[in-house]
Design a protein around this motif. Structure first.
Motif, PDB file in Angstrom:
ATOM      1  N   ILE A  13       0.830  -1.214  -0.150  1.00 29.86           N
ATOM      2  CA  ILE A  13       0.085  -0.040   0.152  1.00 29.86           C
ATOM      3  C   ILE A  13       0.822   1.338  -0.037  1.00 29.86           C
ATOM      4  O   ILE A  13       0.608   2.129  -0.843  1.00 29.86           O
ATOM      5  CB  ILE A  13      -0.913   0.148   1.157  1.00 29.86           C
ATOM      6  N   SER A  16       2.509   1.776  -3.645  1.00 31.25           N
ATOM      7  CA  SER A  16       1.649   1.968  -4.283  1.00 31.25           C
ATOM      8  C   SER A  16       1.064   3.368  -4.232  1.00 31.25           C
ATOM      9  O   SER A  16       0.883   4.298  -5.089  1.00 31.25           O
ATOM     10  CB  SER A  16       0.182   0.787  -4.468  1.00 31.25           C
ATOM     11  N   GLN A  75      -9.669  -1.987  -4.218  1.00 37.75           N
ATOM     12  CA  GLN A  75      -8.497  -2.222  -4.941  1.00 37.75           C
ATOM     13  C   GLN A  75      -8.652  -1.926  -6.417  1.00 37.75           C
ATOM     14  O   GLN A  75      -7.830  -1.449  -7.023  1.00 37.75           O
ATOM     15  CB  GLN A  75      -8.024  -3.584  -4.577  1.00 37.75           C
ATOM     16  N   THR A 190      -1.491  -2.942  -5.890  1.00 38.36           N
ATOM     17  CA  THR A 190      -2.624  -3.107  -5.013  1.00 38.36           C
ATOM     18  C   THR A 190      -3.672  -4.036  -5.288  1.00 38.36           C
ATOM     19  O   THR A 190      -4.021  -4.820  -4.772  1.00 38.36           O
ATOM     20  CB  THR A 190      -3.023  -1.644  -5.004  1.00 38.36           C
TER      21      THR A 190
END
Length: 411
Positions: A13, A16, A75, A190
Motif C-alpha cells: 500500500i 503503491s 482495490q 494493489t
C-alpha cells in the motif's frame, strides 16, 4: 478485535501510494522544459497545478457522493484510477503545447487521483484500525515522496543532449513516461497483492450536516481551521520550491535540491507519527506548523544565505511544511462525531484543496512582479492562523456535543 495482517499489505500500500501520487507534480518537475519547448504563457505552472487541485476536489466529491469505493472493491477502484491517471499523464506528450488541452488533462489527472490517495487510505484503514495513527504518518509520507519523485527523476535524466529537440527526444519525456509507468505499476500491485480486509466496513453517505459541525463544534473547528492554515502554505510552497532553488542553481542540480526539499516532508510525517504517543497530535502539529511559519518569515534573510545554511533552511521547511498533515487528519477524525466523520473529512479535504488553489494562484502571479524574498513571508499567514485556531486543543478544551465521544482516527 485484532486480526492477522499479511506482512506484504503495508509495504504494498505504501509503495503503491508513493507510485500513484507521483502523478501529482509530474508537470511541475519539467516546467522549465515545457516553457522552452512549448512557449507556455506566464504563470502556467500555477494554472496547471491549480487544475490538478480542482480536479482532485471534484473527484473527491463525486467519489464520496456516489460511494464509489463502497459500491466497488476498493482495490479495483485504485487500479482503475491509477491506470487512468497514468494514461492521462502520458497523453500530455501528444498535445504539442496546446495549453487548453494541457489544463484539461491536468484536471483529469487530479480527478483520477481522488481514486488513488483517499482510496489507498481507506484500504489501509480497513487493515490497521488499532495503529492507524502511525500508519497514516507512513502513508502521507509516501504521498510526499511521490510528490517529490518527478523532481528526482528530472535530476537523474540530466541535461538534454545536443540535437535532442530535432530528434523529438528530451529528458523530460522520460520523466513523464517514467511517472506514468510507475503509477500504473502501483495500481497493479494493489489490485494483485492486497486482499480484502475482514474488518472492511461500508462508509456512511455524505451528509450536509457535517458542514455546520465544522464551525459549531469548538474542538473540531480548531483542528479543521488549523488544517486550512496548513493548506494555505503547503502546495504554494511546493510550486515555489523550483523558483526558490533557481535563484541559486540551475539544471539537474536544481531538480535534485527540489526533490530533497519536498521529500524531507516524508521524514516529518513519520517522525511526527512516532512522537504522537509522547506529546499528542495537537502538540506535534503545533510545533511543526510553528516551525514552518518561522521558515516563511526567515525567507528575506535566508534566500541569500551561504549555501549550507540555505540548504538547511529548505530542508527544515520541507520537513515541517508537510509533517503536520497526518496529525491534522487524526485530530479531525478524533473530534468529529462517529456518524459523520467521513463527511467531515471529505468536506474538510475539499475546502482545504480549494484554499490551496487560491494561494497557488496568488503567489505564482505575484512572483512574476515581486522578488520571492518579499513574497514568501506572506505564506506564514496560513500557519499563523492555524496556530491561533489550535489553541483550544493545546489547552485541553472539553468537546462540545457528540464529538466528545469520537474515537481515534479509524478511516
Amino acid at each position: 478485535m485484532s486480526i492477522a495482517v499479511p506482512r506484504r499489505v503495508l509495504p504494498v500500500i505504501v509503495l503503491s501510494q508513493f507510485a500513484g501520487t507521483s502523478l501529482w507534480f509530474a508537470v511541475n518537475a519539467v516546467m522549465p522544459d515545457l516553457e522552452r519547448a512549448w512557449q507556455l504563457p506566464a504563470g502556467a505552472v500555477g494554472t496547471l497545478t491549480s487544475a490538478v487541485q480542482l480536479g482532485f476536489v471534484a473527484g473527491t466529491l463525486v467519489f464520496a457522493l456516489l460511494m464509489v469505493a463502497d459500491r466497488f472493491r476498493p482495490q479495483r477502484v485504485f487500479l482503475a484510477c491509477a491506470l487512468a491517471g497514468a494514461a492521462l499523464n502520458a497523453l500530455m506528450l501528444a498535445v504539442g503545447g496546446a495549453f487548453g488541452l494541457l489544463v484539461l488533462l491536468r484536471f483529469a489527472v487530479g480527478f483520477a487521483l481522488a481514486g488513488v490517495y483517499p482510496v489507498g487510505m481507506k484500504i489501509a484503514a480497513s487493515w490497521y484500525r488499532q495503529r492507524l495513527g502511525a500508519v497514516m504518518g507512513i502513508l502521507i509520507g509516501a504521498l510526499v515522496l511521490g510528490t517529490a519523485l518527478p523532481h528526482g527523476l528530472r535530476a537523474l535524466a540530466g541535461a538534454a543532449p545536443a540535437g535532442a529537440a530535432a530528434d523529438g527526444l528530451a529528458p523530460w519525456h522520460l520523466v513523464i513516461v517514467g511517472v506514468s509507468l510507475l503509477a500504473a505499476t502501483g495500481g497493479l500491485a494493489t489490485a494483485w497483492l492486497v486482499p480484502d480486509s475482514p474488518q472492511a466496513t461500508r462508509g456512511a453517505p455524505i451528509t450536509p450536516r457535517a458542514l455546520a459541525l465544522i464551525w459549531s463544534d469548538r474542538r473540531l473547528r480548531a483542528s479543521i481551521f488549523g488544517y486550512f492554515g496548513h493548506m494555505w502554505e503547503l502546495y504554494a510552497f511546493y510550486v515555489l520550491v523550483p523558483l526558490i532553488v533557481a535563484g541559486r542553481t540551475t539544471g539537474p542540480a536544481a531538480s535534485a535540491v527540489a526533490f530533497w526539499t519536498i521529500a524531507a516532508g516524508a521524514a516529518g510525517c513519520v517522525a511526527g507519527g512516532l512522537l504522537v504517543r509522547r506529546f499528542g497530535s495537537a502538540s506535534v502539529a503545533n510545533f511543526q506548523l510553528g516551525t514552518s511559519a518561522a521558515c516563511c518569515l526567515a525567507a528575506p534573510l535566508l534566500m541569500a544565505a551561504p549555501w549550507p545554511l540555505f540548504l538547511v533552511w529548505l530542508l527544515v521547511w520541507g520537513t515541517t511544511v508537510a509533517g503536520d498533515s497526518p496529525q491534522f487528519s487524526t485530530l479531525t477524525a478524533q473530534n468529529a462525531p462517529p456518524a459523520v466523520v467521513g463527511s467531515v473529512l471529505t468536506f474538510t479535504n475539499c475546502i482545504g484543496f480549494a484554499i490551496s488553489v487560491v494561494s497557488i494562484e496568488l503567489f505564482v502571479r505575484a512572483a512574476q512582479a515581486w522578488p520571492l524574498a518579499y513574497l514568501l513571508p506572506a505564506l506564514a499567514a496560513g500557519p499563523v492562523l492555524g496556530l491561533w485556531m489550535l489553541r483550544p486543543l493545546l489547552r485541553g478544551l472539553p468537546a462540545a456535543g457528540p464529538s466528545a465521544a469520537a474515537p481515534p482516527a479509524s478511516r
